[in-house]
Motif scaffolding. Sequence first.
Motif, PDB file in Angstrom:
ATOM      1  N   ILE A 104       0.836  -1.203   0.000  1.00 32.30           N
ATOM      2  CA  ILE A 104       0.000   0.000   0.000  1.00 32.30           C
ATOM      3  C   ILE A 104       0.873   1.256   0.000  1.00 32.30           C
ATOM      4  O   ILE A 104       0.630   2.207  -0.761  1.00 32.30           O
ATOM      5  CB  ILE A 104      -0.930   0.007   1.230  1.00 32.30           C
ATOM      6  N   GLU A 105       1.895   1.269   0.835  1.00 38.64           N
ATOM      7  CA  GLU A 105       2.792   2.427   0.905  1.00 38.64           C
ATOM      8  C   GLU A 105       3.505   2.653  -0.422  1.00 38.64           C
ATOM      9  O   GLU A 105       3.723   3.796  -0.839  1.00 38.64           O
ATOM     10  CB  GLU A 105       3.821   2.230   2.018  1.00 38.64           C
ATOM     11  N   LEU A 106       3.857   1.565  -1.101  1.00 35.59           N
ATOM     12  CA  LEU A 106       4.521   1.680  -2.393  1.00 35.59           C
ATOM     13  C   LEU A 106       3.612   2.354  -3.413  1.00 35.59           C
ATOM     14  O   LEU A 106       4.050   3.210  -4.193  1.00 35.59           O
ATOM     15  CB  LEU A 106       4.932   0.290  -2.891  1.00 35.59           C
ATOM     16  N   ALA A 107       2.338   1.981  -3.413  1.00 35.21           N
ATOM     17  CA  ALA A 107       1.381   2.604  -4.332  1.00 35.21           C
ATOM     18  C   ALA A 107       1.259   4.100  -4.065  1.00 35.21           C
ATOM     19  O   ALA A 107       1.176   4.906  -4.997  1.00 35.21           O
ATOM     20  CB  ALA A 107       0.015   1.932  -4.197  1.00 35.21           C
ATOM     21  N   GLU A 114      -1.972  13.807  -4.551  1.00 36.42           N
ATOM     22  CA  GLU A 114      -1.803  14.159  -3.146  1.00 36.42           C
ATOM     23  C   GLU A 114      -2.243  12.989  -2.264  1.00 36.42           C
ATOM     24  O   GLU A 114      -3.356  12.489  -2.386  1.00 36.42           O
ATOM     25  CB  GLU A 114      -2.638  15.398  -2.816  1.00 36.42           C
ATOM     26  N   VAL A 115      -1.345  12.553  -1.397  1.00 34.37           N
ATOM     27  CA  VAL A 115      -1.654  11.476  -0.460  1.00 34.37           C
ATOM     28  C   VAL A 115      -1.271  11.941   0.946  1.00 34.37           C
ATOM     29  O   VAL A 115      -0.451  12.847   1.099  1.00 34.37           O
ATOM     30  CB  VAL A 115      -0.891  10.173  -0.814  1.00 34.37           C
ATOM     31  N   GLU A 121      -0.363   4.853   8.665  1.00 37.66           N
ATOM     32  CA  GLU A 121      -1.609   4.857   9.440  1.00 37.66           C
ATOM     33  C   GLU A 121      -2.820   4.823   8.517  1.00 37.66           C
ATOM     34  O   GLU A 121      -3.780   4.078   8.765  1.00 37.66           O
ATOM     35  CB  GLU A 121      -1.670   6.104  10.330  1.00 37.66           C
ATOM     36  N   VAL A 122      -2.776   5.629   7.459  1.00 41.27           N
ATOM     37  CA  VAL A 122      -3.884   5.646   6.496  1.00 41.27           C
ATOM     38  C   VAL A 122      -3.991   4.299   5.787  1.00 41.27           C
ATOM     39  O   VAL A 122      -5.084   3.789   5.544  1.00 41.27           O
ATOM     40  CB  VAL A 122      -3.682   6.789   5.474  1.00 41.27           C
ATOM     41  N   LEU A 127      -6.876  -0.761   4.749  1.00 37.45           N
ATOM     42  CA  LEU A 127      -6.930  -2.215   4.736  1.00 37.45           C
ATOM     43  C   LEU A 127      -7.974  -2.741   5.717  1.00 37.45           C
ATOM     44  O   LEU A 127      -8.648  -3.738   5.444  1.00 37.45           O
ATOM     45  CB  LEU A 127      -5.555  -2.787   5.072  1.00 37.45           C
ATOM     46  N   GLU A 128      -8.124  -2.060   6.831  1.00 36.55           N
ATOM     47  CA  GLU A 128      -9.125  -2.464   7.820  1.00 36.55           C
ATOM     48  C   GLU A 128     -10.525  -2.404   7.225  1.00 36.55           C
ATOM     49  O   GLU A 128     -11.364  -3.274   7.496  1.00 36.55           O
ATOM     50  CB  GLU A 128      -9.034  -1.541   9.044  1.00 36.55           C
TER      51      GLU A 128
END
Length: 225
Positions: A104-107, A114-115, A121-122, A127-128
């Motif tokens: 997810i972080e890689l994406a 803007e992310v 944490e996001v 994923l939750e």
Amino acid sequence: MNTILKIENINYGYEDGGYRREILTNLSYEFEEGKFYTILGPSGSGKTTLLSILAGLDSQESGTITFQGEDLNKIGLYHFRRNKIGVVFQAYNLVQYLTGIENIELAMAETDNEVPKNQKEVGYALLEKFGITKSKANRLVTHISGGEQQRIAIARALASNVDLIFADEPTGNLDSATEQEIISIFKMLTEKFGKTVIVVTHSNEVSKLSDYRLFLQDGKLINIE
């Protein structure tokens, strides 16, 4: 509703043993924002080819594609793929030596959109929403089930802050119960997140729950009532 993706007079074919095979013929359609579409059709009808063209992974021979009113050629296919869409594959296509959260972080890192700054944490929160607990998100993706990998793949497609999600046979490797769970996630993407989802599938169960059912045959898209 506003049109997010519009195709006009798309043509595509190839030479096969000296014979010209037409796959898409003067194909036109408009996809609306916030809707769930499925594309059905017989084997070899060109469903995956159409999805590849819509996602900028391949190019049509003629015709135009516009995203939010702007020609894809003007946007640029690389920019379109990087910043405007997410793609979910049947084989998940996750980076296998990374954990779920690292995928997810890689994406998030690979987009110009803007992310959030607190990406981890996001990512966990995202994923939750898709039923992946923090403990599973911290596992290598090779150490979780196929259904869980597909959930992460969908979350990854969404993580780069895009409005349009494509999926190619996303439930093809999953059992019927897990298939239903994945369909529910696609419906959630449209109903709660306002995303547009376009899925190529052979499954009538998947198709029956979409907002619009399309059938590709003889190079044309037909709406199924």
